[in-house]
Design an enzyme around this catalytic site. Structure first.
Site, PDB file in Angstrom:
ATOM      1  N   TYR A 161       0.765  -1.383  -0.053  1.00 11.87           N
ATOM      2  CA  TYR A 161      -0.027   0.001  -0.031  1.00 11.87           C
ATOM      3  C   TYR A 161       0.899   1.351   0.149  1.00 11.87           C
ATOM      4  O   TYR A 161       0.569   2.040  -0.969  1.00 11.87           O
ATOM      5  CB  TYR A 161      -0.892  -0.110   1.260  1.00 11.87           C
ATOM      6  CG  TYR A 161      -1.902   1.118   1.274  1.00 11.87           C
ATOM      7  CD1 TYR A 161      -2.935   1.231   0.398  1.00 11.87           C
ATOM      8  CD2 TYR A 161      -2.073   2.232   2.232  1.00 11.87           C
ATOM      9  CE1 TYR A 161      -3.604   2.177   0.525  1.00 11.87           C
ATOM     10  CE2 TYR A 161      -2.642   3.078   2.210  1.00 11.87           C
ATOM     11  CZ  TYR A 161      -3.565   3.222   1.532  1.00 11.87           C
ATOM     12  OH  TYR A 161      -4.616   4.283   1.709  1.00 11.87           O
ATOM     13  N   LYS A 165       1.206   4.407  -2.929  1.00  9.41           N
ATOM     14  CA  LYS A 165       0.732   5.609  -2.746  1.00  9.41           C
ATOM     15  C   LYS A 165       1.799   6.456  -3.067  1.00  9.41           C
ATOM     16  O   LYS A 165       1.729   7.658  -3.325  1.00  9.41           O
ATOM     17  CB  LYS A 165       0.035   5.917  -1.511  1.00  9.41           C
ATOM     18  CG  LYS A 165      -1.119   4.897  -1.253  1.00  9.41           C
ATOM     19  CD  LYS A 165      -2.226   5.510  -1.890  1.00  9.41           C
ATOM     20  CE  LYS A 165      -3.632   4.928  -1.666  1.00  9.41           C
ATOM     21  NZ  LYS A 165      -4.735   5.174  -2.608  1.00  9.41           N
TER      22      LYS A 165
HETATM   23  N1  NAP Z   1     -10.401   4.604   4.284  1.00  9.31           N
HETATM   24  C1  NAP Z   1      -9.287   5.036   4.724  1.00  9.31           C
HETATM   25  O1  NAP Z   1      -8.917   5.031   5.953  1.00  9.31           O
HETATM   26  C2  NAP Z   1      -8.363   5.693   3.690  1.00  9.31           C
HETATM   27  C3  NAP Z   1      -7.053   6.104   4.038  1.00  9.31           C
HETATM   28  C4  NAP Z   1      -6.107   6.864   3.303  1.00  9.31           C
HETATM   29  C5  NAP Z   1      -6.589   6.845   1.848  1.00  9.31           C
HETATM   30  N2  NAP Z   1      -7.705   5.911   1.474  1.00  9.31           N
HETATM   31  C6  NAP Z   1      -7.734   6.078   0.040  1.00  9.31           C
HETATM   32  O2  NAP Z   1      -9.141   6.668  -0.309  1.00  9.31           O
HETATM   33  C7  NAP Z   1      -9.581   6.163  -1.540  1.00  9.31           C
HETATM   34  C8  NAP Z   1     -10.847   5.861  -1.151  1.00  9.31           C
HETATM   35  O3  NAP Z   1     -10.991   4.902  -0.188  1.00  9.31           O
HETATM   36  P1  NAP Z   1     -12.298   4.709   0.746  1.00  9.31           P
HETATM   37  O4  NAP Z   1     -11.721   3.543   1.907  1.00  9.31           O
HETATM   38  O5  NAP Z   1     -13.078   5.712   0.902  1.00  9.31           O
HETATM   39  O6  NAP Z   1     -13.014   3.537  -0.184  1.00  9.31           O
HETATM   40  P2  NAP Z   1     -13.941   2.145  -0.088  1.00  9.31           P
HETATM   41  O7  NAP Z   1     -15.148   2.345   0.697  1.00  9.31           O
HETATM   42  O8  NAP Z   1     -12.823   1.115   0.303  1.00  9.31           O
HETATM   43  O9  NAP Z   1     -14.155   2.056  -1.773  1.00  9.31           O
HETATM   44  C9  NAP Z   1     -13.052   2.068  -2.440  1.00  9.31           C
HETATM   45  C10 NAP Z   1     -13.491   2.322  -4.029  1.00  9.31           C
HETATM   46  O10 NAP Z   1     -12.720   1.629  -5.002  1.00  9.31           O
HETATM   47  C11 NAP Z   1     -13.234   0.938  -5.867  1.00  9.31           C
HETATM   48  N3  NAP Z   1     -12.321   0.046  -6.693  1.00  9.31           N
HETATM   49  C12 NAP Z   1     -11.460  -0.758  -5.670  1.00  9.31           C
HETATM   50  N4  NAP Z   1     -10.732  -1.462  -6.740  1.00  9.31           N
HETATM   51  C13 NAP Z   1     -11.221  -1.322  -7.775  1.00  9.31           C
HETATM   52  C14 NAP Z   1     -10.963  -1.670  -9.103  1.00  9.31           C
HETATM   53  N5  NAP Z   1     -10.123  -2.815  -9.137  1.00  9.31           N
HETATM   54  N6  NAP Z   1     -11.514  -1.297 -10.102  1.00  9.31           N
HETATM   55  C15 NAP Z   1     -12.420   0.024 -10.113  1.00  9.31           C
HETATM   56  N7  NAP Z   1     -12.727   0.373  -8.795  1.00  9.31           N
HETATM   57  C16 NAP Z   1     -12.149  -0.100  -7.846  1.00  9.31           C
HETATM   58  C17 NAP Z   1     -14.374   0.211  -5.023  1.00  9.31           C
HETATM   59  O11 NAP Z   1     -15.436   0.125  -6.157  1.00  9.31           O
HETATM   60  P3  NAP Z   1     -15.881  -1.268  -6.499  1.00  9.31           P
HETATM   61  O12 NAP Z   1     -16.040  -2.336  -5.258  1.00  9.31           O
HETATM   62  O13 NAP Z   1     -17.246  -1.001  -7.104  1.00  9.31           O
HETATM   63  O14 NAP Z   1     -15.182  -1.758  -7.716  1.00  9.31           O
HETATM   64  C18 NAP Z   1     -14.919   1.541  -4.613  1.00  9.31           C
HETATM   65  O15 NAP Z   1     -15.482   2.379  -4.945  1.00  9.31           O
HETATM   66  C19 NAP Z   1      -8.629   4.742  -1.802  1.00  9.31           C
HETATM   67  O16 NAP Z   1      -7.607   5.348  -2.690  1.00  9.31           O
HETATM   68  C20 NAP Z   1      -8.173   4.640  -0.550  1.00  9.31           C
HETATM   69  O17 NAP Z   1      -6.775   3.882  -0.786  1.00  9.31           O
HETATM   70  C21 NAP Z   1      -8.503   5.674   2.303  1.00  9.31           C
END
Ligand code: NAP
Length: 266
Positions: A161, A165
Site C-alpha cells: 500500500y 501511494k
Molecule cells: N479509508 C481510509 O482509511 C483511507 C485512508 C487513506 C487513503 N484512502 C484512499 O482513499 C480512496 C478511497 O478509499 P475509501 O476507503 O473511501 O473507499 P472504499 O469504501 O474502500 O471504496 C473503494 C472504492 O474503490 C473502488 N475500487 C476498488 N478496486 C477497484 C478496481 N479494481 N476497479 C475499479 N474500482 C475499484 C471500489 O469500487 P468497486 O468495489 O465497485 O470496484 C470502491 O468504490 C482509496 O484510494 C484509498 O486508498 C483511504
C-alpha cells in the site's frame, strides 16, 4: 487558466464512486455544478451514486470497469467522452484498495503486491493517460489523486500500500510539470484514516474481539498514531479538500500533496 466555475457545463470523472470517499466526492462535485461519470466495478452501487447526482439536477454516467484492466478503462473512457461531448474538467482517482495488512516484506505474496499496485497506481495512470490530453486540448483541467499518509512515511506491514501511494506522488508530480503549461493541475490529497464503512467494520470487529467498546479502539488508535486532533477523518474532511482543489482555490496549486490526517504527519 479557466476554473471549474468558468466552464459552462463542467464534467468530472470519479473512480471508486461506488462507495466511501469516491461516492461522496462524486456527489459533492455534482453539488458544485458538475455532470459526473462514476466508475467502479459494482454497477448497482454506482447506480445508487448516479441517482443521488441526478436528484441534484445533474447528469450522471455509470461506467462499470476494473481500473486494473487497460481495455476496460479504455472502453469506459470512450463511453464517458462520448457522453460528455469530449470534455473532462475534473478527474478524481479515488478507487483504491489497502491490500494485505500486517504481512512483512518476505511474507508478502507477489499476487497481493501486484493487485495493490495495479489498483492504486496503474488505475490512475490509465485514467490520466486518457484524460490529460483532453484537458490539455481544452486548456483547463484538474486531476486529483487520492493518495494516503502511508505514501508519506513507511509503515510496517503495509509495504504494498505504501509503495503504491508513494509512487502515485511521483506520477502526479511529474504529470503536473508536463501539463501545467496547458492550464491543467495535478495534485494528491493524502488522507489518514477515513471512517468509511469498511474501516468502521474493522474497528467494530476489533472491539468485539477484545471485548472493549468501539470508542476505546478508536481512542487507542488516535493515541498510537500520535494524532494531534484526536479524530479520524470523516469522508467530508477529504471531500472538502478535493472540492477546494477542483474549485477557484485550486487554480494555482499543482504538483502538491495535501495531507488530511488530523495531524499525524506534522
Ligand atoms: N479509508 C481510509 O482509511 C483511507 C485512508 C487513506 C487513503 N484512502 C484512499 O482513499 C480512496 C478511497 O478509499 P475509501 O476507503 O473511501 O473507499 P472504499 O469504501 O474502500 O471504496 C473503494 C472504492 O474503490 C473502488 N475500487 C476498488 N478496486 C477497484 C478496481 N479494481 N476497479 C475499479 N474500482 C475499484 C471500489 O469500487 P468497486 O468495489 O465497485 O470496484 C470502491 O468504490 C482509496 O484510494 C484509498 O486508498 C483511504
Amino acid at each position: 487558466m479557466n476554473t471549474i466555475a468558468d466552464t459552462v457545463r463542467p464534467v468530472a470523472l470519479v473512480t471508486g464512486a461506488s462507495s466511501g470517499t469516491g461516492r461522496d466526492v462524486a456527489i459533492a462535485l455534482a453539488e458544485d455544478g458538475c455532470d459526473v461519470g462514476v466508475l467502479g466495478r459494482r454497477t448497482d452501487a454506482l447506480e445508487a451514486t448516479a441517482d443521488r447526482i441526478r436528484q441534484l439536477g445533474r447528469r450522471a454516467c455509470v461506467l462499470t470497469a476494473d481500473v486494473r484492466d487497460e481495455q476496460a478503462v479504455a472502453g469506459a473512457l470512450q463511453v464517458f467522452l462520448a457522453w460528455s461531448g469530449g470534455r473532462a474538467d475534473v478527474l478524481v482517482n479515488a478507487a483504491g484498495i489497502p491490500g494485505p495488512l500486517g504481512d512483512p516484506v518476505g511474507e508478502l505474496q507477489l499476487g497481493d503486491f501486484d493487485a495493490v499496485m495495479a489498483t492504486n497506481l496503474r488505475g490512475p495512470f490509465l485514467t490520466m493517460t486518457h484524460l490529460l490530453p483532453v484537458m490539455c486540448r481544452q486548456g483547463n483541467g484538474r486531476v486529483i489523486n487520492i493518495g494516503g499518509t502511508h505514501g508519506m512515511r513507511g509503515r510496517a506491514g503495509r509495504a504494498s500500500y505504501a509503495t503504491s501511494k508513494w509512487a502515485l506522488r511521483g506520477l502526479t508530480r511529474s504529470a503536473a510539470l508536463e501539463v501545467g503549461a496547458h492550464g491543467v493541475t495535478a495534485n494528491v490529497v493524502a488522507p489518514g484514516a477515513i471512517a468509511v464503512d469498511r474501516m468502521r467494520k474493522r474497528w467494530a470487529e476489533q472491539a468485539e474481539a477484545e471485548g472493549v467498546s468501539e470508542e476505546e479502539v478508536l481512542d487507542r488508535y488516535v493515541h498510537a498514531m500520535g494524532m494531534a486532533l484526536k479524530r479520524p477523518n470523516e469522508t467530508s474532511d477529504v471531500v472538502a479538500t478535493v472540492r477546494f482543489l477542483a474549485g477557484e482555490g485550486g487554480r494555482n496549486i499543482t504538483g502538491q500533496e495535501i495531507v488530511v490526517d488530523g495531524g499525524v504527519i506534522v
